[in-house]
Design a protein around this motif. Structure first.
Motif, short mmCIF file in Angstrom:
data_model
loop_
_atom_site.label_atom_id
_atom_site.label_comp_id
_atom_site.label_asym_id
_atom_site.label_seq_id
_atom_site.Cartn_x
_atom_site.Cartn_y
_atom_site.Cartn_z
N SER A 144 1.09 -1.26 -0.42
CA SER A 144 0.19 0.12 0.26
C SER A 144 0.87 1.12 0.26
O SER A 144 0.20 2.20 -0.58
N ILE A 145 2.02 0.82 0.63
CA ILE A 145 2.64 2.31 0.28
C ILE A 145 3.75 2.05 -0.41
O ILE A 145 3.49 3.69 -1.17
N LYS A 146 4.34 1.20 -0.65
CA LYS A 146 4.45 1.33 -2.46
C LYS A 146 3.92 1.86 -3.45
O LYS A 146 4.08 2.59 -4.28
N LYS A 192 4.89 15.99 1.67
CA LYS A 192 6.36 16.20 3.18
C LYS A 192 6.13 15.36 3.84
O LYS A 192 7.10 14.47 4.16
N ASP A 193 4.90 15.58 4.55
CA ASP A 193 5.40 14.50 5.43
C ASP A 193 4.89 12.65 5.01
O ASP A 193 5.32 12.41 6.46
N VAL A 194 4.53 12.44 4.18
CA VAL A 194 4.74 10.87 3.34
C VAL A 194 5.89 10.70 3.72
O VAL A 194 6.87 9.38 3.81
N TYR A 195 6.61 11.51 2.50
CA TYR A 195 7.99 10.98 2.42
C TYR A 195 9.10 11.66 3.48
O TYR A 195 9.77 10.66 3.29
N ASP A 196 8.58 12.53 4.24
CA ASP A 196 9.53 11.87 5.14
C ASP A 196 9.13 10.71 6.68
O ASP A 196 10.71 9.93 6.87
N ALA A 197 8.16 10.39 6.31
CA ALA A 197 7.62 9.38 7.43
C ALA A 197 8.69 7.89 6.30
O ALA A 197 8.73 7.51 7.22
N ALA A 198 7.81 7.89 5.07
CA ALA A 198 8.51 6.75 3.88
C ALA A 198 10.28 6.50 4.26
O ALA A 198 10.41 6.04 4.33
N TYR A 199 10.81 7.85 4.21
CA TYR A 199 11.91 7.70 4.19
C TYR A 199 12.89 7.14 5.18
O TYR A 199 13.89 6.80 5.31
N LYS A 200 12.17 7.76 6.61
CA LYS A 200 12.69 7.33 7.79
C LYS A 200 12.50 5.78 8.01
O LYS A 200 13.30 5.37 8.88
N LEU A 201 11.71 6.06 7.23
CA LEU A 201 11.07 3.94 7.77
C LEU A 201 12.29 3.53 6.87
O LEU A 201 12.56 1.98 7.36
N GLU A 242 12.05 -2.25 -2.01
CA GLU A 242 10.68 -2.11 -1.89
C GLU A 242 10.17 -0.95 -1.98
O GLU A 242 10.11 -0.33 -3.19
N ILE A 243 10.09 0.38 -0.80
CA ILE A 243 9.61 1.49 -1.05
C ILE A 243 11.07 2.10 -1.52
O ILE A 243 10.76 3.59 -2.00
N ALA A 244 12.47 1.94 -1.05
CA ALA A 244 12.93 2.82 -1.59
C ALA A 244 13.24 3.19 -3.00
O ALA A 244 13.36 4.31 -3.94
N ASP A 245 13.52 2.00 -3.60
CA ASP A 245 13.01 2.65 -5.32
C ASP A 245 11.82 2.96 -5.77
O ASP A 245 12.08 3.79 -6.62
N ALA A 246 10.63 3.06 -4.99
CA ALA A 246 9.15 3.97 -5.19
C ALA A 246 10.21 5.48 -4.44
O ALA A 246 9.33 6.54 -5.74
N LEU A 247 10.28 5.62 -3.68
CA LEU A 247 10.86 6.38 -2.99
C LEU A 247 12.07 7.68 -4.11
O LEU A 247 11.72 8.59 -4.37
N LYS A 248 13.04 6.89 -4.63
CA LYS A 248 13.67 7.78 -4.96
C LYS A 248 12.83 8.46 -6.18
O LYS A 248 13.22 9.22 -6.98
#
Length: 284
Positions: A52-54, A68-77, A196-202
């Motif tokens: 769901s996050i991805k 920004k809050d979602v980006y920061d939270a995902a990045y910290k995760l 998984e999340i990092a690939d999407a976050l990039k």
């Protein structure tokens, strides 16, 4: 309510849900949590949360205006999962070394036991040589066996059982195997998050942060020296963390592909007899 307002409300609700899902994942992988992820393959709830996050990260329509809050939270995760994965890798390496040491020690103890049982002239010296490497109970038991006049007495047989049990425990490394399985399961979940999340976050531009120090500097243009100092301080203390994290993700992918991190089964080939005082172990 207009169509635009409906879309905005939907995105707000989704954003709140994703933040909640990120928090749930964070709690599941918390190193201090009593409940650990058992097996990634069988934990559909965990994988659904990650998916769901991805999906949110990938399908968000205007990535330049990503929350920004979602980006920061995902990045910290991702950062936390990566750090925990690296710690798990170190623990695995320590356990491997301990297992190799235990198996080598089992060979030394077995060799010493044979000298004791055969009443070899050097049995006392051999027991003395290994006294620092084994518990006092084992050393005392070997001494008792060596001094025994008969190898048929109940005491002798009980002593023999104690030493053989110690040898078997060193060979099997059961507690180490259990710890390794537990850490490997955790590593799988952590790498799954990180990759998984990092690939999407990039693919999402990092949101700009309001820099309070910069605002202060701009308001104090007459203090050029102070401005230079502050600028240098900001430059020195704000190292570009994100590329560093992405490099760590690459390392995570590499490590995950190495067999000994996920499904390690190191086979030690030990010779039947080792030179006295030089136990060695070789592994494939």
């Amino acid at each position: 309510m207009s169509k635009t307002d409906m879309v905005n409300v939907k995105m707000v609700i989704t954003e709140e849900k994703i933040l909640a899902n990120i928090e749930k994942v964070q709690k599941m992988i918390n190193a201090n949590s009593k409940k650990q992820i058992v097996e990634l393959e069988e934990d559909s709830y965990f994988k659904d949360l990650i998916e769901s996050i991805k999906t949110y990260l990938i399908e968000y329509p205007e990535k330049e205006n990503f929350p920004k809050d979602v980006y920061d939270a995902a990045y910290k995760l991702v950062e936390y999962a990566t750090s925990q994965f690296e710690e798990s890798t170190k623990l695995i390496e320590d356990l491997i070394r301990q297992r190799e040491k235990n198996i080598a020690s089992s060979v030394v103890l077995k060799e010493t036991l044979e000298l004791v049982e055969s009443k070899d002239p050097d049995w006392k010296k051999k027991v003395q040589d290994i006294s620092k490497d084994f518990p006092a109970e084992i050393i005392d038991t070997l001494g008792s066996m060596g001094r025994a006049k008969s190898n048929k007495t109940p005491t002798y047989l009980e002593d023999l059982k104690i030493v053989n049990t110690k040898i078997a425990n060193l060979e099997s490394n059961l507690h180490i195997e259990i710890d390794m399985e537990r850490i490997e399961d955790r590593s799988k979940a952590l790498s799954y998050i990180g990759i998984e999340i990092a690939d999407a976050l990039k693919e999402i531009p990092a949101p700009e942060e309001v820099n309070i120090e910069d605002e202060i500097i701009e308001e104090q243009q007459n203090f050029e020296d102070a401005s230079v100092t502050n600028d240098q301080y900001i430059k020195d203390t704000r190292i570009d963390v994100k590329p560093t994290l992405w490099e760590r993700i690459k390392n995570m992918k590499l490590i995950r592909s190495i067999r000994y991190v996920m499904k390690i089964k190191v086979v030690l080939e030990l010779p039947p007899a080792l030179p006295e005082g030089k136990p060695e172990g070789q592994h494939n």
